[in-house]
Design a protein around this motif. Structure first.
Motif, PDB file in Angstrom:
ATOM      1  N   ASN A   1       2.904   5.229  -7.714  1.00  0.00           N
ATOM      2  CA  ASN A   1       1.536   5.417  -8.429  1.00  0.00           C
ATOM      3  C   ASN A   1       1.937   4.252  -9.231  1.00  0.00           C
ATOM      4  O   ASN A   1       2.267   4.611 -10.820  1.00  0.00           O
ATOM      5  CB  ASN A   1       1.908   6.679  -9.046  1.00  0.00           C
ATOM      6  CG  ASN A   1       0.509   7.349  -9.729  1.00  0.00           C
ATOM      7  OD1 ASN A   1      -1.055   6.396  -9.361  1.00  0.00           O
ATOM      8  ND2 ASN A   1       0.280   7.627 -10.744  1.00  0.00           N
ATOM      9  N   VAL A   2       1.793   3.056  -8.831  1.00  0.00           N
ATOM     10  CA  VAL A   2       1.863   2.187  -9.623  1.00  0.00           C
ATOM     11  C   VAL A   2       1.731   1.478  -9.629  1.00  0.00           C
ATOM     12  O   VAL A   2       0.803   1.127  -8.520  1.00  0.00           O
ATOM     13  CB  VAL A   2       3.230   1.502  -9.524  1.00  0.00           C
ATOM     14  CG1 VAL A   2       4.179   2.225  -9.845  1.00  0.00           C
ATOM     15  CG2 VAL A   2       3.713   0.559  -8.505  1.00  0.00           C
ATOM     16  N   LEU A   3       1.129   0.139 -10.139  1.00  0.00           N
ATOM     17  CA  LEU A   3       0.194  -1.018 -10.597  1.00  0.00           C
ATOM     18  C   LEU A   3       0.926  -2.076  -9.618  1.00  0.00           C
ATOM     19  O   LEU A   3       1.869  -1.816  -9.533  1.00  0.00           O
ATOM     20  CB  LEU A   3       0.421  -1.687 -11.814  1.00  0.00           C
ATOM     21  CG  LEU A   3      -0.436  -0.402 -13.112  1.00  0.00           C
ATOM     22  CD1 LEU A   3      -1.011  -1.680 -14.494  1.00  0.00           C
ATOM     23  CD2 LEU A   3      -1.842  -0.759 -12.921  1.00  0.00           C
ATOM     24  N   LEU A   4      -0.054  -3.182  -8.930  1.00  0.00           N
ATOM     25  CA  LEU A   4      -0.301  -4.235  -7.969  1.00  0.00           C
ATOM     26  C   LEU A   4       1.015  -4.696  -8.461  1.00  0.00           C
ATOM     27  O   LEU A   4       1.624  -5.346  -7.007  1.00  0.00           O
ATOM     28  CB  LEU A   4      -0.869  -4.656  -7.566  1.00  0.00           C
ATOM     29  CG  LEU A   4      -1.273  -5.672  -6.668  1.00  0.00           C
ATOM     30  CD1 LEU A   4      -0.900  -5.001  -5.660  1.00  0.00           C
ATOM     31  CD2 LEU A   4      -2.335  -6.610  -5.881  1.00  0.00           C
ATOM     32  N   ALA A   5       1.376  -4.776  -9.562  1.00  0.00           N
ATOM     33  CA  ALA A   5       1.783  -6.379 -10.032  1.00  0.00           C
ATOM     34  C   ALA A   5       3.635  -5.430 -10.027  1.00  0.00           C
ATOM     35  O   ALA A   5       4.194  -6.519  -9.066  1.00  0.00           O
ATOM     36  CB  ALA A   5       1.948  -6.625 -11.151  1.00  0.00           C
ATOM     37  N   GLU A   6       3.873  -4.789  -9.825  1.00  0.00           N
ATOM     38  CA  GLU A   6       4.737  -3.983 -10.001  1.00  0.00           C
ATOM     39  C   GLU A   6       5.139  -3.478  -8.615  1.00  0.00           C
ATOM     40  O   GLU A   6       6.364  -3.424  -8.050  1.00  0.00           O
ATOM     41  CB  GLU A   6       5.266  -2.324 -10.469  1.00  0.00           C
ATOM     42  CG  GLU A   6       6.702  -1.964 -10.856  1.00  0.00           C
ATOM     43  CD  GLU A   6       6.943  -0.410 -11.597  1.00  0.00           C
ATOM     44  OE1 GLU A   6       7.113   0.153 -11.737  1.00  0.00           O
ATOM     45  OE2 GLU A   6       5.359  -0.257 -12.142  1.00  0.00           O
ATOM     46  N   ALA A   7       4.420  -2.990  -8.049  1.00  0.00           N
ATOM     47  CA  ALA A   7       4.437  -3.276  -6.389  1.00  0.00           C
ATOM     48  C   ALA A   7       5.088  -4.205  -5.687  1.00  0.00           C
ATOM     49  O   ALA A   7       6.470  -4.233  -4.923  1.00  0.00           O
ATOM     50  CB  ALA A   7       2.992  -2.065  -6.195  1.00  0.00           C
TER      51      ALA A   7
ATOM     52  N   ILE B   1       1.309  -1.374   0.493  1.00  0.00           N
ATOM     53  CA  ILE B   1       0.047  -0.138  -0.005  1.00  0.00           C
ATOM     54  C   ILE B   1       0.756   1.036  -0.106  1.00  0.00           C
ATOM     55  O   ILE B   1       0.863   2.606  -0.831  1.00  0.00           O
ATOM     56  CB  ILE B   1      -0.615  -0.253   1.035  1.00  0.00           C
ATOM     57  CG1 ILE B   1      -1.964  -1.079   0.728  1.00  0.00           C
ATOM     58  CG2 ILE B   1      -1.365   1.435   1.591  1.00  0.00           C
ATOM     59  CD1 ILE B   1      -3.646  -1.330   2.304  1.00  0.00           C
ATOM     60  N   GLN B   2       1.981   1.064   0.461  1.00  0.00           N
ATOM     61  CA  GLN B   2       2.800   2.495   1.051  1.00  0.00           C
ATOM     62  C   GLN B   2       3.296   2.488  -0.028  1.00  0.00           C
ATOM     63  O   GLN B   2       3.603   3.817  -1.418  1.00  0.00           O
ATOM     64  CB  GLN B   2       3.517   2.205   2.137  1.00  0.00           C
ATOM     65  CG  GLN B   2       2.431   2.024   3.850  1.00  0.00           C
ATOM     66  CD  GLN B   2       2.367   3.376   3.757  1.00  0.00           C
ATOM     67  OE1 GLN B   2       2.960   4.232   3.144  1.00  0.00           O
ATOM     68  NE2 GLN B   2       1.654   3.979   4.292  1.00  0.00           N
TER      69      GLN B   2
END
Length: 58
Positions: free
Chosen positions: A39-45, A32-33
């Motif tokens: 400001n990236v997509l979930l996969a990249e995070a 989440i942080q």
């Protein structure tokens, strides 16, 4: 250069809260942080949080 080949900079102030969450064992909070800061997509995070965790030895 792809991110996988770039070293993780643990001194980067934008990942301070991500590191704190990982150290507490809370990867969901770390995701989440990371997403809110970068400001990236979930996969990249997820990839980045895993790289940071690996660098921390978590």
């Amino acid at each position: 250069m792809e991110k996988e080949n770039q070293p993780v900079d643990l001194s980067d102030p934008t990942i301070e809260k991500v590191i704190e969450a990982i150290k507490r064992g809370n990867k969901v909070e770390a995701l989440i942080q990371y997403r809110s800061t970068h400001n990236v997509l979930l996969a990249e995070a997820m990839e980045e949080v895993e790289r940071i965790a690996a660098k921390l030895g978590s």
